[in-house]
Design a protein around this motif. Structure first.
Motif, PDB file in Angstrom:
ATOM      1  N   TRP A   1       0.835  -1.204   0.000  1.00  0.00           N
ATOM      2  CA  TRP A   1       0.000   0.000   0.000  1.00  0.00           C
ATOM      3  C   TRP A   1       0.870   1.255   0.000  1.00  0.00           C
ATOM      4  CZ3 TRP A   1      -0.629   3.540   4.187  1.00  0.00           C
ATOM      5  CH2 TRP A   1      -1.640   4.483   4.018  1.00  0.00           C
ATOM      6  N   LEU A   2       1.867   1.294   0.877  1.00  0.00           N
ATOM      7  CA  LEU A   2       2.747   2.455   0.983  1.00  0.00           C
ATOM      8  C   LEU A   2       3.532   2.670  -0.305  1.00  0.00           C
ATOM      9  CD1 LEU A   2       3.988   4.724   2.693  1.00  0.00           C
ATOM     10  CD2 LEU A   2       5.719   3.063   3.437  1.00  0.00           C
ATOM     11  N   GLN A   3       4.095   1.609  -0.851  1.00  0.00           N
ATOM     12  CA  GLN A   3       4.863   1.742  -2.089  1.00  0.00           C
ATOM     13  C   GLN A   3       3.986   2.250  -3.228  1.00  0.00           C
ATOM     14  OE1 GLN A   3       6.510  -2.223  -2.301  1.00  0.00           O
ATOM     15  NE2 GLN A   3       8.443  -1.581  -1.388  1.00  0.00           N
ATOM     16  N   GLY A   4       2.736   1.819  -3.255  1.00  0.00           N
ATOM     17  CA  GLY A   4       1.807   2.314  -4.265  1.00  0.00           C
ATOM     18  C   GLY A   4       1.555   3.808  -4.120  1.00  0.00           C
TER      19      GLY A   4
ATOM     20  N   VAL B   1      10.853   3.909  -4.618  1.00  0.00           N
ATOM     21  CA  VAL B   1      11.598   3.447  -3.450  1.00  0.00           C
ATOM     22  C   VAL B   1      11.987   1.978  -3.555  1.00  0.00           C
ATOM     23  CG1 VAL B   1      10.637   5.185  -1.890  1.00  0.00           C
ATOM     24  CG2 VAL B   1       9.452   2.995  -2.184  1.00  0.00           C
ATOM     25  N   THR B   2      11.644   1.342  -4.665  1.00  0.00           N
ATOM     26  CA  THR B   2      12.004  -0.067  -4.842  1.00  0.00           C
ATOM     27  C   THR B   2      13.376  -0.219  -5.484  1.00  0.00           C
ATOM     28  OG1 THR B   2      10.866  -0.172  -6.971  1.00  0.00           O
ATOM     29  CG2 THR B   2       9.606  -0.795  -5.003  1.00  0.00           C
TER      30      THR B   2
ATOM     31  N   PRO C   1      16.430   9.326   7.328  1.00  0.00           N
ATOM     32  CA  PRO C   1      16.676   8.290   6.313  1.00  0.00           C
ATOM     33  C   PRO C   1      16.655   6.871   6.893  1.00  0.00           C
ATOM     34  CG  PRO C   1      18.194  10.116   6.008  1.00  0.00           C
ATOM     35  CD  PRO C   1      17.455  10.372   7.292  1.00  0.00           C
ATOM     36  N   ALA C   2      17.156   6.704   8.103  1.00  0.00           N
ATOM     37  CA  ALA C   2      17.134   5.375   8.734  1.00  0.00           C
ATOM     38  C   ALA C   2      15.701   4.920   8.986  1.00  0.00           C
ATOM     39  CB  ALA C   2      17.924   5.396  10.038  1.00  0.00           C
ATOM     40  N   THR C   3      14.832   5.863   9.303  1.00  0.00           N
ATOM     41  CA  THR C   3      13.419   5.537   9.507  1.00  0.00           C
ATOM     42  C   THR C   3      12.787   5.097   8.203  1.00  0.00           C
ATOM     43  OG1 THR C   3      13.282   7.105  11.338  1.00  0.00           O
ATOM     44  CG2 THR C   3      11.202   6.438  10.334  1.00  0.00           C
ATOM     45  N   VAL C   4      13.115   5.785   7.115  1.00  0.00           N
ATOM     46  CA  VAL C   4      12.604   5.390   5.796  1.00  0.00           C
ATOM     47  C   VAL C   4      13.046   3.968   5.487  1.00  0.00           C
ATOM     48  CG1 VAL C   4      12.758   5.829   3.313  1.00  0.00           C
ATOM     49  CG2 VAL C   4      12.431   7.736   4.892  1.00  0.00           C
ATOM     50  N   THR C   5      14.298   3.655   5.740  1.00  0.00           N
ATOM     51  CA  THR C   5      14.814   2.303   5.488  1.00  0.00           C
ATOM     52  C   THR C   5      14.040   1.269   6.295  1.00  0.00           C
ATOM     53  OG1 THR C   5      17.006   3.170   5.001  1.00  0.00           O
ATOM     54  CG2 THR C   5      16.867   0.837   5.613  1.00  0.00           C
ATOM     55  N   ARG C   6      13.803   1.545   7.576  1.00  0.00           N
ATOM     56  CA  ARG C   6      13.042   0.605   8.416  1.00  0.00           C
ATOM     57  C   ARG C   6      11.622   0.428   7.896  1.00  0.00           C
ATOM     58  NH1 ARG C   6      15.783   3.166  12.510  1.00  0.00           N
ATOM     59  NH2 ARG C   6      14.030   4.518  13.007  1.00  0.00           N
ATOM     60  N   ILE C   7      10.992   1.535   7.506  1.00  0.00           N
ATOM     61  CA  ILE C   7       9.623   1.475   6.995  1.00  0.00           C
ATOM     62  C   ILE C   7       9.571   0.615   5.740  1.00  0.00           C
ATOM     63  CG2 ILE C   7       7.790   2.839   5.926  1.00  0.00           C
ATOM     64  CD1 ILE C   7       8.611   5.140   7.842  1.00  0.00           C
ATOM     65  N   LEU C   8      10.545   0.793   4.853  1.00  0.00           N
ATOM     66  CA  LEU C   8      10.538   0.084   3.578  1.00  0.00           C
ATOM     67  C   LEU C   8      10.911  -1.390   3.699  1.00  0.00           C
ATOM     68  CD1 LEU C   8      11.901   2.888   1.269  1.00  0.00           C
ATOM     69  CD2 LEU C   8       9.537   2.103   1.542  1.00  0.00           C
ATOM     70  N   THR C   9      11.281  -1.818   4.900  1.00  0.00           N
ATOM     71  CA  THR C   9      11.441  -3.254   5.147  1.00  0.00           C
ATOM     72  C   THR C   9      10.129  -3.844   5.653  1.00  0.00           C
ATOM     73  OG1 THR C   9      12.210  -2.940   7.421  1.00  0.00           O
ATOM     74  CG2 THR C   9      13.902  -3.031   5.692  1.00  0.00           C
ATOM     75  N   GLY C  10       9.118  -2.988   5.815  1.00  0.00           N
ATOM     76  CA  GLY C  10       7.798  -3.441   6.232  1.00  0.00           C
ATOM     77  C   GLY C  10       7.480  -3.167   7.681  1.00  0.00           C
TER      78      GLY C  10
ATOM     79  N   ARG D   1       0.224  13.122   7.004  1.00  0.00           N
ATOM     80  CA  ARG D   1       0.134  14.505   6.513  1.00  0.00           C
ATOM     81  C   ARG D   1       0.843  14.641   5.172  1.00  0.00           C
ATOM     82  NH1 ARG D   1       1.537  17.171  12.306  1.00  0.00           N
ATOM     83  NH2 ARG D   1      -0.560  17.089  13.170  1.00  0.00           N
ATOM     84  N   PHE D   2       2.042  14.093   5.082  1.00  0.00           N
ATOM     85  CA  PHE D   2       2.830  14.206   3.854  1.00  0.00           C
ATOM     86  C   PHE D   2       2.137  13.517   2.681  1.00  0.00           C
ATOM     87  CE2 PHE D   2       6.109  12.316   1.066  1.00  0.00           C
ATOM     88  CZ  PHE D   2       6.617  13.487   0.523  1.00  0.00           C
ATOM     89  N   LEU D   3       1.579  12.339   2.923  1.00  0.00           N
ATOM     90  CA  LEU D   3       0.938  11.567   1.856  1.00  0.00           C
ATOM     91  C   LEU D   3      -0.519  11.957   1.640  1.00  0.00           C
ATOM     92  CD1 LEU D   3       2.474   8.087   2.690  1.00  0.00           C
ATOM     93  CD2 LEU D   3       3.067   9.591   0.776  1.00  0.00           C
ATOM     94  N   ARG D   4      -1.036  12.815   2.517  1.00  0.00           N
ATOM     95  CA  ARG D   4      -2.426  13.276   2.441  1.00  0.00           C
ATOM     96  C   ARG D   4      -3.418  12.116   2.532  1.00  0.00           C
ATOM     97  NH1 ARG D   4      -0.988  17.418  -2.207  1.00  0.00           N
ATOM     98  NH2 ARG D   4      -0.164  19.078  -0.934  1.00  0.00           N
ATOM     99  N   VAL D   5      -3.157  11.260   3.501  1.00  0.00           N
ATOM    100  CA  VAL D   5      -4.109  10.196   3.830  1.00  0.00           C
ATOM    101  C   VAL D   5      -4.502  10.393   5.287  1.00  0.00           C
ATOM    102  CG1 VAL D   5      -3.199   8.539   2.158  1.00  0.00           C
ATOM    103  CG2 VAL D   5      -2.333   8.501   4.484  1.00  0.00           C
ATOM    104  N   SER D   6      -5.672   9.934   5.636  1.00  0.00           N
ATOM    105  CA  SER D   6      -6.127  10.134   7.011  1.00  0.00           C
ATOM    106  C   SER D   6      -5.289   9.288   7.968  1.00  0.00           C
ATOM    107  CB  SER D   6      -7.606   9.773   7.138  1.00  0.00           C
ATOM    108  OG  SER D   6      -7.795   8.395   6.911  1.00  0.00           O
ATOM    109  N   LEU D   7      -5.130   9.802   9.173  1.00  0.00           N
ATOM    110  CA  LEU D   7      -4.370   9.081  10.179  1.00  0.00           C
ATOM    111  C   LEU D   7      -5.043   7.761  10.525  1.00  0.00           C
ATOM    112  CD1 LEU D   7      -1.975   8.898  12.086  1.00  0.00           C
ATOM    113  CD2 LEU D   7      -3.285  10.240  13.745  1.00  0.00           C
ATOM    114  N   ASP D   8      -6.381   7.743  10.557  1.00  0.00           N
ATOM    115  CA  ASP D   8      -7.052   6.486  10.875  1.00  0.00           C
ATOM    116  C   ASP D   8      -6.771   5.429   9.809  1.00  0.00           C
ATOM    117  OD1 ASP D   8      -8.683   7.915   9.103  1.00  0.00           O
ATOM    118  OD2 ASP D   8     -10.546   7.241  10.017  1.00  0.00           O
ATOM    119  N   GLU D   9      -6.715   5.824   8.539  1.00  0.00           N
ATOM    120  CA  GLU D   9      -6.371   4.850   7.502  1.00  0.00           C
ATOM    121  C   GLU D   9      -4.939   4.356   7.684  1.00  0.00           C
ATOM    122  OE1 GLU D   9      -6.271   4.106   2.694  1.00  0.00           O
ATOM    123  OE2 GLU D   9      -6.765   6.107   3.406  1.00  0.00           O
ATOM    124  N   MET D  10      -4.045   5.260   8.003  1.00  0.00           N
ATOM    125  CA  MET D  10      -2.645   4.886   8.231  1.00  0.00           C
ATOM    126  C   MET D  10      -2.548   3.886   9.377  1.00  0.00           C
ATOM    127  SD  MET D  10       0.639   5.565   7.324  1.00  0.00           S
ATOM    128  CE  MET D  10       0.542   7.100   6.443  1.00  0.00           C
TER     129      MET D  10
END
Length: 152
Positions: A16-19, A28-29, A47-56, A69-78
């Motif tokens: 979902w995030l990569q999409g 980011v792939t 950047p280290a946080t991005v790396t951790r996130i992209l490992t799932g 906020r950055f991706l403009r999606v609701s916090l509840d969806e996140m």
């Protein structure tokens, strides 16, 4: 069995995030694209946080707020996507609350905005004129802030 469910949730969150990121121009792939670093800078996360996130790995709440906020999606969806909450944890969905979701990727006309905002028919022309004036002022100042606010 629980371990498999956790793995499936992580894979779903990451897909979902990569999409979302791909839709916004971040590849980011690819290890060589430089988009992971660009994402970190643009989103305001380490950047280290991005790396951790992209490992799932689902980020902590503070990072989820920043990403939503950055991706403009609701916090509840996140929170639901990352498995930190479920749909039933939230009292009202957008449909139940009567709110109309607006995507800021498609600019609404002033007339469409008036309808979406529930402005009465008698006041729509006035409302549309005011939105146009706000947009014109923002264009003259070189700022998108007021126009974005006027769009919802």
């Amino acid at each position: 069995m629980r371990r498999q469910n956790v793995h499936d949730e992580q894979a779903g969150w990451l897909t979902w995030l990569q999409g979302l990121l791909a839709d916004r121009g971040y590849d980011v792939t690819s290890a060589r694209s430089g988009d992971k670093t660009r994402l970190a800078l643009d989103a305001g996360i380490a950047p280290a946080t991005v790396t951790r996130i992209l490992t799932g790995k689902a980020p902590d709440l503070e990072v989820q707020v920043t990403l939503s906020r950055f991706l403009r999606v609701s916090l509840d969806e996140m929170l639901v996507r990352t498995g930190k909450a479920s749909d039933s944890d939230f009292r009202h969905s957008a449909n139940e609350s009567g709110q109309t979701p607006v995507s800021s990727e498609t600019r609404l006309t002033p007339e469409e905005l008036a309808v979406a905002a529930g402005v009465s028919k008698e006041d729509r022309e006035w409302f549309a004129t005011m939105v146009r004036r706000l947009r014109k002022q923002d264009d003259e100042k070189g700022s998108a802030a007021g126009g974005a606010a006027a769009e919802g």
